[in-house]
Structure formats: C-alpha cells, structure tokens
Design a protein around this motif. Structure first.
Motif, PDB file in Angstrom:
ATOM      1  N   MET A   1       0.687  -1.080   0.100  1.00 26.07           N
ATOM      2  CA  MET A   1       0.181   0.059   0.149  1.00 26.07           C
ATOM      3  C   MET A   1       0.956   1.159  -0.012  1.00 26.07           C
ATOM      4  N   THR A   2       0.174   2.316  -0.452  1.00 26.89           N
ATOM      5  CA  THR A   2       1.038   3.598  -0.546  1.00 26.89           C
ATOM      6  C   THR A   2       0.212   4.690  -0.644  1.00 26.89           C
ATOM      7  N   GLY A   3       0.833   5.790   0.254  1.00 24.26           N
ATOM      8  CA  GLY A   3       0.044   7.126   0.155  1.00 24.26           C
ATOM      9  C   GLY A   3       0.130   7.789  -0.975  1.00 24.26           C
ATOM     10  N   SER A   4      -0.819   8.583  -1.458  1.00 23.97           N
ATOM     11  CA  SER A   4      -0.847   9.216  -2.598  1.00 23.97           C
ATOM     12  C   SER A   4      -1.809  10.573  -2.574  1.00 23.97           C
ATOM     13  N   GLN A  39       6.796  -5.744 -19.403  1.00 24.16           N
ATOM     14  CA  GLN A  39       7.186  -4.990 -18.165  1.00 24.16           C
ATOM     15  C   GLN A  39       5.941  -4.360 -17.556  1.00 24.16           C
ATOM     16  N   VAL A  40       5.778  -4.577 -16.328  1.00 25.24           N
ATOM     17  CA  VAL A  40       4.641  -4.414 -15.439  1.00 25.24           C
ATOM     18  C   VAL A  40       5.275  -3.612 -14.149  1.00 25.24           C
ATOM     19  N   THR A  41       4.484  -2.504 -13.922  1.00 22.76           N
ATOM     20  CA  THR A  41       4.774  -1.852 -12.630  1.00 22.76           C
ATOM     21  C   THR A  41       3.234  -2.125 -11.919  1.00 22.76           C
ATOM     22  N   VAL A  42       3.817  -2.624 -10.393  1.00 19.95           N
ATOM     23  CA  VAL A  42       2.719  -2.758  -9.417  1.00 19.95           C
ATOM     24  C   VAL A  42       2.877  -1.703  -8.424  1.00 19.95           C
ATOM     25  N   VAL A  43       1.808  -0.953  -8.010  1.00 19.96           N
ATOM     26  CA  VAL A  43       1.881   0.175  -7.338  1.00 19.96           C
ATOM     27  C   VAL A  43       1.172  -0.337  -5.718  1.00 19.96           C
ATOM     28  N   GLY A  44       1.833  -0.605  -4.774  1.00 18.21           N
ATOM     29  CA  GLY A  44       1.393  -0.901  -3.709  1.00 18.21           C
ATOM     30  C   GLY A  44       1.796  -2.040  -3.265  1.00 18.21           C
ATOM     31  N   ALA A  45       2.559  -2.202  -2.068  1.00 15.61           N
ATOM     32  CA  ALA A  45       3.246  -3.370  -1.829  1.00 15.61           C
ATOM     33  C   ALA A  45       2.669  -4.153  -0.659  1.00 15.61           C
ATOM     34  N   GLY A  46       1.262  -4.139  -0.152  1.00 14.14           N
ATOM     35  CA  GLY A  46       0.635  -4.735   0.505  1.00 14.14           C
ATOM     36  C   GLY A  46       0.494  -6.252   0.134  1.00 14.14           C
ATOM     37  N   VAL A  47      -0.511  -7.044   0.611  1.00 12.43           N
ATOM     38  CA  VAL A  47      -0.227  -8.456   0.461  1.00 12.43           C
ATOM     39  C   VAL A  47      -1.051  -8.627  -0.934  1.00 12.43           C
ATOM     40  N   ALA A  76      -0.518   0.420   6.387  1.00 12.06           N
ATOM     41  CA  ALA A  76      -1.294  -0.244   5.386  1.00 12.06           C
ATOM     42  C   ALA A  76      -1.976  -1.225   6.063  1.00 12.06           C
ATOM     43  N   SER A  77      -3.034  -1.845   5.257  1.00  5.33           N
ATOM     44  CA  SER A  77      -4.093  -2.682   5.940  1.00  5.33           C
ATOM     45  C   SER A  77      -3.190  -3.972   6.084  1.00  5.33           C
ATOM     46  N   SER A  78      -2.225  -4.181   5.418  1.00  3.09           N
ATOM     47  CA  SER A  78      -1.467  -5.318   5.600  1.00  3.09           C
ATOM     48  C   SER A  78      -0.417  -5.426   6.653  1.00  3.09           C
ATOM     49  N   GLY A  79      -0.149  -4.279   7.255  1.00  4.29           N
ATOM     50  CA  GLY A  79       0.613  -4.061   8.311  1.00  4.29           C
ATOM     51  C   GLY A  79      -0.012  -4.987   9.502  1.00  4.29           C
ATOM     52  N   GLY A  80       0.915  -4.916  10.769  1.00  8.54           N
ATOM     53  CA  GLY A  80       0.301  -5.647  11.843  1.00  8.54           C
ATOM     54  C   GLY A  80       0.869  -6.882  12.095  1.00  8.54           C
ATOM     55  N   GLU A  81       0.606  -7.452  13.101  1.00  6.60           N
ATOM     56  CA  GLU A  81       1.097  -8.865  13.476  1.00  6.60           C
ATOM     57  C   GLU A  81       0.374 -10.044  12.823  1.00  6.60           C
ATOM     58  N   VAL A 186       4.519 -10.447   4.255  1.00  5.66           N
ATOM     59  CA  VAL A 186       4.707  -9.666   3.029  1.00  5.66           C
ATOM     60  C   VAL A 186       6.169  -9.487   2.795  1.00  5.66           C
ATOM     61  N   GLN A 187       6.750  -9.126   4.018  1.00  9.77           N
ATOM     62  CA  GLN A 187       8.148  -8.575   4.067  1.00  9.77           C
ATOM     63  C   GLN A 187       8.811  -9.738   3.406  1.00  9.77           C
ATOM     64  N   THR A 188       8.756 -11.069   3.814  1.00 10.97           N
ATOM     65  CA  THR A 188       9.672 -12.317   3.474  1.00 10.97           C
ATOM     66  C   THR A 188       9.244 -12.492   1.877  1.00 10.97           C
ATOM     67  N   LEU A 189       8.049 -12.182   1.502  1.00 12.02           N
ATOM     68  CA  LEU A 189       7.575 -12.526   0.265  1.00 12.02           C
ATOM     69  C   LEU A 189       8.240 -11.442  -0.810  1.00 12.02           C
ATOM     70  N   VAL A 190       8.279 -10.159  -0.406  1.00  9.84           N
ATOM     71  CA  VAL A 190       9.084  -9.007  -1.110  1.00  9.84           C
ATOM     72  C   VAL A 190      10.517  -9.390  -1.147  1.00  9.84           C
ATOM     73  N   GLY A 191      11.231  -9.970  -0.325  1.00 12.59           N
ATOM     74  CA  GLY A 191      12.573 -10.262  -0.204  1.00 12.59           C
ATOM     75  C   GLY A 191      12.892 -11.369  -1.286  1.00 12.59           C
ATOM     76  N   ARG A 192      12.148 -12.228  -1.143  1.00 10.15           N
ATOM     77  CA  ARG A 192      12.085 -13.311  -2.169  1.00 10.15           C
ATOM     78  C   ARG A 192      11.856 -12.880  -3.354  1.00 10.15           C
ATOM     79  N   PHE A 193      10.797 -12.235  -3.874  1.00 11.74           N
ATOM     80  CA  PHE A 193      10.456 -11.453  -5.079  1.00 11.74           C
ATOM     81  C   PHE A 193      11.750 -10.715  -5.440  1.00 11.74           C
ATOM     82  N   LEU A 194      12.513  -9.993  -4.764  1.00  6.79           N
ATOM     83  CA  LEU A 194      13.515  -9.321  -5.157  1.00  6.79           C
ATOM     84  C   LEU A 194      14.784 -10.190  -5.354  1.00  6.79           C
TER      85      LEU A 194
END
Length: 404
Positions: A1-4, A39-47, A76-81, A186-194
C-alpha cells in the motif's frame, strides 16, 4: 500500500473522464522489451500488490513493485502482526477454494522463512444456533473433502475449556488453518521476489508519469485506491477504522498458547468478535469486526477509544472468564478497505485495459493474497477475466456487506 494525492489514472493523463483532474503528462509509454517479456509496474506493496508482483514474475514478466513507505508498513491494511486464515465462508465457497489454494502458498513461504509465517493452531467458529452460514459452510466443506468438524456444546466445552460456551449451540473447527504473521509474511515475500529478479522502488505515487515506462500498470493501493481514482471508486471502496487489543494471559497458563487455543470467531447475535491465542508472547488478541467509522488512511488516529476497549473487555469477561482482569498488553488501530459488498476488486480500468485495479480486501482479504495475485496476473498477461463478482460492476455506492 502507498500514500498518494487524489488523482484518477489513465495512460493519457490521470483520467479526466472518470471525474478526476488531469495533473500529469502521458502515463504509460510502451517500454523497450527484453525479448517478449512484458514490463509491469505494480503500485502498492501490501499483500495483494506483493503477491501480484510475485505471480507476474513467476510467469516471466519484468516487474517493478512501488510503495511510498515500504512493504506492509504501519499505515497499510497489510501491516500489523496477525491475520486469520480460514475456509469457512458459508455459501461463498469461491472464497473457500481460494483460501485452500492460498494456504499451500503460505505454507511454502513459511517453510522458507527464518521465523514462522503460518501458525497452524486451528480455527473455531461459534454460533448461537444452527444458522444458514453454518449449514452452508459444512455443506461446502463436505463437497471439497475438508476435515472440518461440526461440534455441539458439550464437545466444544470439553475441547476448548478456556472458552465459556454459554449460549453457543454449535461450532465449526478447521484443524488445518490458523494465523498468518502479516507484516513478516509480506516482507518475506517481497524479499524473495527481489532475490528472484524483481525490482522495488520506494517512492510516493504521484501519477503514472512519476513511474518508469511500463507495458502495464497494476494499482493495488489498498485504502488509498479511492483517493487515486475518486471519480471511479469513491463510495465503492471505503476505508474504515478497526481497533485491536491484546491482553497478557495468566502466568504459566498453557491454555492460551497456540498449542491448545485456536483462533476463533464468535457470531454473537449479529455482532462479531474474533481473536487469536498468545502468538509469540504478544498476548491474547481480541477485536470486534465492526467495519465502522470511515477514515482517511493518512490521518487515521492510531489511539484506541475507551468505548472500543470497554466493548472488547465486556465480551472477553463473558466468553473468556479466565482472562478477567488480564492487563492490556497492546493496542493497535488499523483500517480495512471495504468494497461495498465485501467482494474483492480485480478488474481492468474501464477506460484503459492496460491499467488493472486490485483491492477491496474488506477485512478478510489477507489470507487470499496468493490467489488474488494469480487472478490479477492472469488478467494482466492473458486478458483472462476473473469471476464476475470481482468486477467493477458489482460494486455500488451503497455499503451492503454480503461476504463474512
């Protein structure tokens, strides 16, 4: 998710036609390709955005994930525990199937992570009578061969002694489900994505001209989606404030650990409370599923209200008497981004098929991230439309939640 800031988006500008003001130059310029890889851009790094980026990457796209604050940040809505994963959905067995398919992905991710992402403590749903939601859930689970158990009051009291079953006529118990550790997931997923070749940019979304050129754009901005597309989505997706509390359990009482206590939801005569056992020592979690006061995701006051805490404590003391007097351990204020009926939004922009909209998690979406990402990737790369209920036409300006 991102502010805008508020703006509506197309490739020509920021979509004058849907009611927003044009504030930027041409939005999407065809990119030079390496071979045939889009080439695809995805805006918002929530779940939703992170799983869409990963599913696109798996299918050979070159993907850049963009977020202003980072994956699963605190706004973000995907934050938290923690988030619940369950397959109990009454008549809406499309979500039962999605939850099952997603669970396999979550288990794979959890096995590869340094700390658990999926905690299989089981999920218990409690009902004051054999209502239709219970009957439909059991029928769907039998059709799919799930080991879900229907339990009466005596069996519920015997197996789950930490819960007072007064007023409960029946429950469903799903032994294979449990909790997802949200931010970590989510952070683990993004790490593996990178690590697998994806790209990430931390920047505020200020219209598509602020992004690198792409063949396709996915907007997965969570509660910020109606702000970016006000003429199209205002009223169809509404951010609401949610308050969550954890309480310190009695010392050395194993009944509140994930080994003995399930995640649970109590259909409390039209009101719905839910919670978790003591996950990783943070405390026993309680929340009231209100889908309540509309908020601005950038200005949502993160201080809890006395009224919300009092309602949770009153329920806790009645249903979990062993926790009476337990001190408040933590409080958290987050938000849902509710679609008008509770169904997700996975759809092309009505004025530009090269822009895909993904959102409307509606408080139950986190568990479905892998499948939402898969459906969004199929829409982007193949033009394959998901189930019509995920389309824009099913979302109105009248809030009438139908999915629980």
């Amino acid at each position: 998710m991102t502010g805008s800031g508020p703006a509506d988006v197309t490739r020509r500008s920021l979509l004058i036609g849907a009611g927003g003001a044009a504030v930027s130059a041409p939005a999407i310029v065809p990119a030079q390709r390496l071979g045939s890889a889009p080439q695809v851009t995805v805006v918002g790094a929530g779940v939703f955005g992170s799983w869409t980026a990963e599913q696109l990457r798996r299918r050979g796209a070159r993907v850049t994930l963009v977020d202003a604050y980072g994956p699963a940040h605190s706004r973000a809505s995907s934050g938290g525990e923690s988030r619940m994963t369950r397959a109990a959905y009454g008549k809406d067995d499309i979500y039962t199937r999605m939850a099952l398919a997603s669970l396999a992905e979550w288990k794979t991710l959890s096995a590869a992570a340094g700390l658990p992402i999926f905690v299989p403590h089981g999920v218990l749903m409690l009902f004051p009578r054999e209502e239709q939601y219970f009957l439909d859930t059991m029928a769907a689970h039998r059709r799919l061969g799930l080991p879900t158990q229907a339990l009466g009051p005596a069996e519920l009291a015997r197996r789950f002694p930490m819960i007072d079953m007064t007023g409960i006529a029946v429950g469903t118990y799903e032994p294979g489900f449990g909790a997802l550790m949200a931010r970590r997931a989510v952070q683990t997923l993004v790490g593996r994505f990178l690590a697998s070749g994806g790209s990430f940019e931390q920047r505020k979304f200020q219209g598509t001209s602020s992004l690198a050129p792409s063949d396709h754009l996915v907007l997965a901005l969570g509660p910020w989606l109606p702000r970016v597309l006000p003429g199209l989505l205002r009223g169809r997706i509404v951010a609401t404030r949610q308050e969550v509390f954890t309480f310190a359990p009695p010392s050395a009482d194993a009944r509140f650990t994930p080994a003995q206590m399930p995640g649970w939801a109590d259909f409390n005569g039209g009101d719905l409370f839910y919670g978790f056992p003591d996950l990783e020592g943070k405390g026993v979690k309680f929340a009231r599923d209100t889908h309540g006061v509309e908020v601005d995701p950038d200005r949502n006051d993160r201080r809890f209200t006395d009224a919300a805490l009092a309602a949770v404590i009153a329920f806790r003391d009645r249903r979990f008497p062993l926790l009476r007097g337990a001190p408040l351990a933590t409080s958290e204020v987050c938000q849902y981004e509710n679609s008008s009926n509770g169904d997700f939004l996975i759809a092309p922009h009505p004025q530009d098929a090269k822009v895909t909209l993904v959102g409307g998690g509606s408080g139950h979406g986190f568990k479905h991230g892998p499948e939402v990402g898969r459906l969004a990737a199929e829409l982007v790369l193949d033009g394959k439309q998901p189930d019509p209920r995920f389309g824009l036409a099913t979302k109105s300006n009248v809030q009438k939640r139908e999915v629980i």
